[in-house]
Design a protein around this motif. Structure first.
Motif, PDB file in Angstrom:
ATOM      1  N   VAL A  57      -7.245  19.390 -53.055  1.00 59.52           N
ATOM      2  CA  VAL A  57      -7.526  18.774 -54.356  1.00 59.52           C
ATOM      3  C   VAL A  57      -8.785  17.913 -54.278  1.00 59.52           C
ATOM      4  CG1 VAL A  57      -6.620  17.239 -56.152  1.00 59.52           C
ATOM      5  CG2 VAL A  57      -5.080  18.822 -54.971  1.00 59.52           C
ATOM      6  N   ARG A  61     -13.251  17.615 -55.980  1.00 57.99           N
ATOM      7  CA  ARG A  61     -13.597  16.379 -56.709  1.00 57.99           C
ATOM      8  C   ARG A  61     -12.473  15.882 -57.607  1.00 57.99           C
ATOM      9  NH1 ARG A  61     -20.003  16.239 -58.542  1.00 57.99           N
ATOM     10  NH2 ARG A  61     -20.877  16.899 -56.530  1.00 57.99           N
ATOM     11  N   CYS A  62     -11.251  16.137 -57.222  1.00 57.24           N
ATOM     12  CA  CYS A  62     -10.084  15.623 -57.949  1.00 57.24           C
ATOM     13  C   CYS A  62      -9.227  14.830 -56.971  1.00 57.24           C
ATOM     14  CB  CYS A  62      -9.274  16.777 -58.563  1.00 57.24           C
ATOM     15  SG  CYS A  62     -10.160  17.722 -59.827  1.00 57.24           S
ATOM     16  N   ASP A  64      -4.729  13.862 -56.405  1.00 56.36           N
ATOM     17  CA  ASP A  64      -3.366  14.001 -56.901  1.00 56.36           C
ATOM     18  C   ASP A  64      -2.517  12.858 -56.355  1.00 56.36           C
ATOM     19  OD1 ASP A  64      -0.874  14.720 -57.744  1.00 56.36           O
ATOM     20  OD2 ASP A  64      -1.002  16.808 -57.102  1.00 56.36           O
ATOM     21  N   VAL A 112      -5.741  18.723 -66.306  1.00 60.78           N
ATOM     22  CA  VAL A 112      -7.118  18.453 -65.868  1.00 60.78           C
ATOM     23  C   VAL A 112      -8.057  19.535 -66.379  1.00 60.78           C
ATOM     24  CG1 VAL A 112      -8.626  18.305 -63.842  1.00 60.78           C
ATOM     25  CG2 VAL A 112      -6.413  17.142 -63.826  1.00 60.78           C
ATOM     26  N   PRO A 118      -9.318  12.944 -66.813  1.00 57.16           N
ATOM     27  CA  PRO A 118      -9.608  12.607 -65.407  1.00 57.16           C
ATOM     28  C   PRO A 118      -8.369  12.771 -64.531  1.00 57.16           C
ATOM     29  CG  PRO A 118     -10.584  10.983 -66.880  1.00 57.16           C
ATOM     30  CD  PRO A 118      -9.732  11.880 -67.737  1.00 57.16           C
ATOM     31  N   PRO A 119      -8.513  13.384 -63.374  1.00 58.36           N
ATOM     32  CA  PRO A 119      -7.362  13.655 -62.499  1.00 58.36           C
ATOM     33  C   PRO A 119      -6.564  12.415 -62.131  1.00 58.36           C
ATOM     34  CG  PRO A 119      -9.297  14.837 -61.732  1.00 58.36           C
ATOM     35  CD  PRO A 119      -9.760  13.939 -62.821  1.00 58.36           C
ATOM     36  N   ARG A 211      -9.774  24.409 -59.524  1.00 57.23           N
ATOM     37  CA  ARG A 211      -9.063  23.131 -59.437  1.00 57.23           C
ATOM     38  C   ARG A 211      -7.576  23.323 -59.730  1.00 57.23           C
ATOM     39  NH1 ARG A 211     -13.793  19.487 -62.417  1.00 57.23           N
ATOM     40  NH2 ARG A 211     -14.949  19.025 -60.486  1.00 57.23           N
TER      41      ARG A 211
END
Length: 326
Positions: A57, A61-62, A64, A112, A118-119, A211
């Protein structure tokens, strides 16, 4: 190849891990024994698997933050189902846990991808929702060891060639992720999306789908870990793995996974989790207060972030190379 490895982040972290083990061994004999090191690895196995899922993830660029809540919910569901239907095969419960975990990961990925939220906001929200669902389905009650079947509790503890099955599962996940990240088109897509999402679009990579896939895979791993956690410790309750999502992110950061995306390795995530796991196993042996344990773990995270920032500043990222002028 050897010279490049010696200079790599993984080699530095491996050296720091070995130094930490030897330091503890010098004060408390037996810590570095093969049996104890195997026990430390087994204790860290779930953190390693979740860190690998989080790595995927973060590469895009995310982030969790709901993985620990995902783990807790799937663990509670399998424990309650096992208590209600003790004869249900463990394989079916594991399949249910993984499927439920994937679904929760897909919810994050869809929010997302399709709503462009935004994540960090999405997963903070689902973190709370999943914890709330645990309370709703259990009514706040615990599922204790005597309510679980022997088969349900046996798998993680069973030994195979001298190692618990939990450790073998972690080793299999590590091997699978090494192939996924280094040898597959999807793995290259994760890195490309994190390195430069705009350029990735021009190469035919669907950023949203990539993603989404990262969230789904991470969710499936969290679901598997939900069963493994609850069956290993033989208890399920609302606050299982409370705050564990911070350890998962910390393991990634310590392992050199760039929060900016596009940079990180499977080896780094594994070593980061092992470093954090070794600290958490060593500090109680040294008789250090749990509050100091949190402070030391936090200091390790800050140092790792500072080191990552400095390394990135030195290396930089060359996106476009200007043509030389004659």
């Amino acid at each position: 190849m050897i010279r490049s490895f010696v200079r790599s982040r993984e080699a530095i972290l491996l050296g720091a891990l070995i130094a930490l083990v030897l330091l503890v061994e010098s004060r408390f004999s037996g810590f570095a024994s093969p049996g104890n090191l195997a026990a430390v690895f087994n204790d860290t196995a779930i953190l390693i698997m979740l860190a690998l899922g989080q790595m995927l993830v973060i590469l895009t660029r995310c982030i969790d933050l709901s993985l620990a809540s995902n783990l807790a919910l799937t663990g509670m569901v399998t424990a309650m189902l096992n208590a209600a239907v003790p004869g249900l095969p463990v394989a079916a419960l594991i399949a249910l846990a993984v499927t439920l975990g994937v679904v929760m990961g897909m919810v994050n990925g869809l929010l997302v991808w399709k709503l462009d939220i935004p994540p960090i906001v999405v997963t903070l929200g689902t973190l709370t929702i999943y914890r709330g669902l645990i309370f709703l389905i259990s009514d706040g009650a615990w599922v204790n060891s005597h309510e679980m079947s022997a088969a349900y509790k046996a798998l993680p503890r069973a030994e195979l060639i001298g190692l618990p099955v939990l450790s073998w599962i972690a080793l299999a996940v590590i091997a699978g992720f090494a192939v996924l990240v280094n040898r597959s088109a999807l793995g290259r897509a994760f890195l490309a999306v994190g390195g430069n999402p705009h350029a990735a679009v021009y190469t035919g990579i669907d950023v949203g789908r990539t993603r989404f896939a990262a969230f789904a895979i991470a969710g499936g791993l969290a679901g598997l870990c939900g069963y493994l956690w609850v069956s290993r410790y033989a208890v399920a309750y609302v606050d299982v793995a409370g705050g564990f999502e911070l350890d998962v992110v910390a393991a990634c950061v310590i392992g050199g996974i760039s929060i900016a995306g596009g940079l990180g390795t499977v080896g780094g995530a594994v070593l980061g989790a092992l470093f954090l796991g070794t600290i958490k196993n060593a500090l109680p042996v040294a008789g250090i207060s749990p509050f100091w344990q949190l402070a030391i773990s936090g200091a390790a995270i800050i140092i790792a972030v500072a080191f990552n920032a400095r390394s990135s500043a030195k290396a930089g990222r060359l996106i476009l190379r200007p043509e030389s002028t004659a």
